[in-house]
Design a protein around this motif. Structure first.
Motif, mmCIF file in Angstrom:
data_model
loop_
_atom_site.group_PDB
_atom_site.id
_atom_site.type_symbol
_atom_site.label_atom_id
_atom_site.label_comp_id
_atom_site.label_asym_id
_atom_site.label_seq_id
_atom_site.Cartn_x
_atom_site.Cartn_y
_atom_site.Cartn_z
ATOM 1 N N VAL A 51 -29.879 -26.223 -11.947
ATOM 2 C CA VAL A 51 -30.838 -26.935 -12.799
ATOM 3 C C VAL A 51 -30.272 -28.297 -13.201
ATOM 4 O O VAL A 51 -31.013 -29.293 -13.258
ATOM 5 N N MET A 52 -28.981 -28.366 -13.451
ATOM 6 C CA MET A 52 -28.358 -29.650 -13.785
ATOM 7 C C MET A 52 -28.446 -30.626 -12.603
ATOM 8 O O MET A 52 -28.648 -31.826 -12.802
ATOM 9 N N LEU A 53 -28.310 -30.104 -11.386
ATOM 10 C CA LEU A 53 -28.444 -30.963 -10.204
ATOM 11 C C LEU A 53 -29.853 -31.517 -10.064
ATOM 12 O O LEU A 53 -30.057 -32.579 -9.487
ATOM 13 N N LEU A 54 -30.819 -30.784 -10.579
ATOM 14 C CA LEU A 54 -32.213 -31.187 -10.431
ATOM 15 C C LEU A 54 -32.682 -32.162 -11.509
ATOM 16 O O LEU A 54 -33.829 -32.603 -11.483
ATOM 17 N N GLN A 55 -31.822 -32.501 -12.442
ATOM 18 C CA GLN A 55 -32.196 -33.440 -13.500
ATOM 19 C C GLN A 55 -32.338 -34.847 -12.917
ATOM 20 O O GLN A 55 -31.465 -35.315 -12.204
ATOM 21 N N ASP A 56 -33.440 -35.478 -13.220
ATOM 22 C CA ASP A 56 -33.688 -36.877 -12.839
ATOM 23 C C ASP A 56 -33.603 -37.140 -11.343
ATOM 24 O O ASP A 56 -33.098 -38.172 -10.911
ATOM 25 N N SER A 58 -35.896 -37.029 -7.590
ATOM 26 C CA SER A 58 -37.265 -37.043 -7.088
ATOM 27 C C SER A 58 -37.629 -35.649 -6.580
ATOM 28 O O SER A 58 -36.746 -34.850 -6.241
ATOM 29 N N PRO A 59 -38.918 -35.340 -6.514
ATOM 30 C CA PRO A 59 -39.320 -34.045 -5.966
ATOM 31 C C PRO A 59 -38.820 -33.827 -4.533
ATOM 32 O O PRO A 59 -38.458 -32.719 -4.162
ATOM 33 N N ARG A 60 -38.759 -34.899 -3.772
ATOM 34 C CA ARG A 60 -38.282 -34.783 -2.387
ATOM 35 C C ARG A 60 -36.808 -34.372 -2.342
ATOM 36 O O ARG A 60 -36.412 -33.501 -1.566
ATOM 37 N N ARG A 61 -35.984 -35.006 -3.191
ATOM 38 C CA ARG A 61 -34.568 -34.644 -3.228
ATOM 39 C C ARG A 61 -34.389 -33.244 -3.812
ATOM 40 O O ARG A 61 -33.536 -32.492 -3.386
ATOM 41 N N ALA A 62 -35.215 -32.899 -4.804
ATOM 42 C CA ALA A 62 -35.152 -31.551 -5.378
ATOM 43 C C ALA A 62 -35.454 -30.507 -4.312
ATOM 44 O O ALA A 62 -34.822 -29.453 -4.270
ATOM 45 N N ALA A 63 -36.418 -30.803 -3.441
ATOM 46 C CA ALA A 63 -36.745 -29.882 -2.353
ATOM 47 C C ALA A 63 -35.559 -29.737 -1.397
ATOM 48 O O ALA A 63 -35.245 -28.632 -0.945
ATOM 49 N N CYS A 64 -34.898 -30.824 -1.109
ATOM 50 C CA CYS A 64 -33.728 -30.782 -0.224
ATOM 51 C C CYS A 64 -32.597 -29.968 -0.854
ATOM 52 O O CYS A 64 -31.968 -29.139 -0.180
ATOM 53 N N ALA A 112 -37.083 -24.423 -1.416
ATOM 54 C CA ALA A 112 -37.385 -25.854 -1.351
ATOM 55 C C ALA A 112 -38.741 -26.135 -1.998
ATOM 56 O O ALA A 112 -38.875 -27.073 -2.789
ATOM 57 N N VAL A 113 -39.719 -25.319 -1.685
ATOM 58 C CA VAL A 113 -41.049 -25.494 -2.274
ATOM 59 C C VAL A 113 -40.989 -25.295 -3.787
ATOM 60 O O VAL A 113 -41.569 -26.069 -4.560
ATOM 61 N N ALA A 114 -40.268 -24.273 -4.225
ATOM 62 C CA ALA A 114 -40.149 -24.008 -5.660
ATOM 63 C C ALA A 114 -39.484 -25.173 -6.386
ATOM 64 O O ALA A 114 -39.937 -25.582 -7.467
ATOM 65 N N MET A 115 -38.441 -25.743 -5.817
ATOM 66 C CA MET A 115 -37.738 -26.851 -6.471
ATOM 67 C C MET A 115 -38.590 -28.126 -6.437
ATOM 68 O O MET A 115 -38.544 -28.936 -7.370
ATOM 69 N N PHE A 116 -39.366 -28.308 -5.374
ATOM 70 C CA PHE A 116 -40.281 -29.443 -5.306
ATOM 71 C C PHE A 116 -41.307 -29.357 -6.428
ATOM 72 O O PHE A 116 -41.544 -30.329 -7.153
ATOM 73 N N VAL A 117 -41.904 -28.189 -6.586
ATOM 74 C CA VAL A 117 -42.907 -27.993 -7.640
ATOM 75 C C VAL A 117 -42.279 -28.172 -9.019
ATOM 76 O O VAL A 117 -42.859 -28.807 -9.905
ATOM 77 N N TYR A 118 -41.074 -27.620 -9.206
ATOM 78 C CA TYR A 118 -40.363 -27.771 -10.479
ATOM 79 C C TYR A 118 -40.162 -29.248 -10.816
ATOM 80 O O TYR A 118 -40.467 -29.694 -11.923
ATOM 81 N N ALA A 119 -39.638 -30.015 -9.863
ATOM 82 C CA ALA A 119 -39.362 -31.432 -10.109
ATOM 83 C C ALA A 119 -40.656 -32.213 -10.318
ATOM 84 O O ALA A 119 -40.707 -33.126 -11.145
ATOM 85 N N ARG A 120 -41.685 -31.849 -9.586
ATOM 86 C CA ARG A 120 -42.972 -32.541 -9.709
ATOM 87 C C ARG A 120 -43.568 -32.345 -11.100
ATOM 88 O O ARG A 120 -44.010 -33.294 -11.740
ATOM 89 N N PHE A 121 -43.585 -31.089 -11.577
ATOM 90 C CA PHE A 121 -44.148 -30.822 -12.894
ATOM 91 C C PHE A 121 -43.247 -31.329 -14.007
ATOM 92 O O PHE A 121 -43.724 -31.741 -15.048
ATOM 93 N N LYS A 122 -41.933 -31.289 -13.777
ATOM 94 C CA LYS A 122 -41.008 -31.812 -14.785
ATOM 95 C C LYS A 122 -41.214 -33.305 -14.949
ATOM 96 O O LYS A 122 -41.241 -33.815 -16.061
ATOM 97 N N ARG A 123 -41.386 -33.992 -13.843
ATOM 98 C CA ARG A 123 -41.609 -35.434 -13.883
ATOM 99 C C ARG A 123 -42.970 -35.755 -14.513
ATOM 100 O O ARG A 123 -43.090 -36.693 -15.285
#
Length: 127
Positions: A51-56, A58-64, A112-123
């Motif tokens: 979760v710390m890696l996913l802070q700030d 992009s959704p694309r990088r979060a998916a990766c 990847a899809v889950a992290m993309f959605v997480y980052a998208r909604f977080k943003r």
């Protein structure tokens, strides 16, 4: 139309390669508590760092990051499939390795899809 972006934080973000390497290492480490239940705090620690890696990011990088974490997790969890395919199924070793790798990479897409959605909604929730 330009999006409103949050101001850059004063803390320096880790490089892309460091994030990707950390995601792979965390995914592999996330497997340890599956076999050794006494190590259950490691699973929580891996998720916190993920979760710390996913802070700030992009959704694309979060998916990766999610794809690498998921692929490493599934790959490290299903290594025994190689033994089953190669020794008991008489499949040639390189093909057995390829089969397990393709399975891990394909199942990593779910994370990847889950992290993309997480980052998208977080943003979207923090303009």
């Amino acid at each position: 139309m330009q999006r409103n972006r949050r101001p850059d934080s004063t803390a320096q973000q880790p490089s892309t390669w460091m994030q990707m390497a950390a995601a792979l290492a965390l995914g592999a480490a996330f497997t340890v508590p599956l076999a050794h239940t006494w190590a259950w705090p490691l699973a929580l620690a891996c998720l916190v760092v993920l979760v710390m890696l996913l802070q700030d990011v992009s959704p694309r990088r979060a998916a990766c990051i999610g794809w690498l974490f998921g692929s490493a997790w599934i790959g490290a969890s299903t290594w025994w499939l190689f033994v089953s395919l190669h020794y008991y199924g008489n499949l040639v070793a390189p093909v057995a390795v390829l089969a397990v790798a393709v399975l891990a990479l394909a199942l990593g897409v779910f994370l990847a899809v889950a992290m993309f959605v997480y980052a998208r909604f977080k943003r979207a929730s923090h303009p």
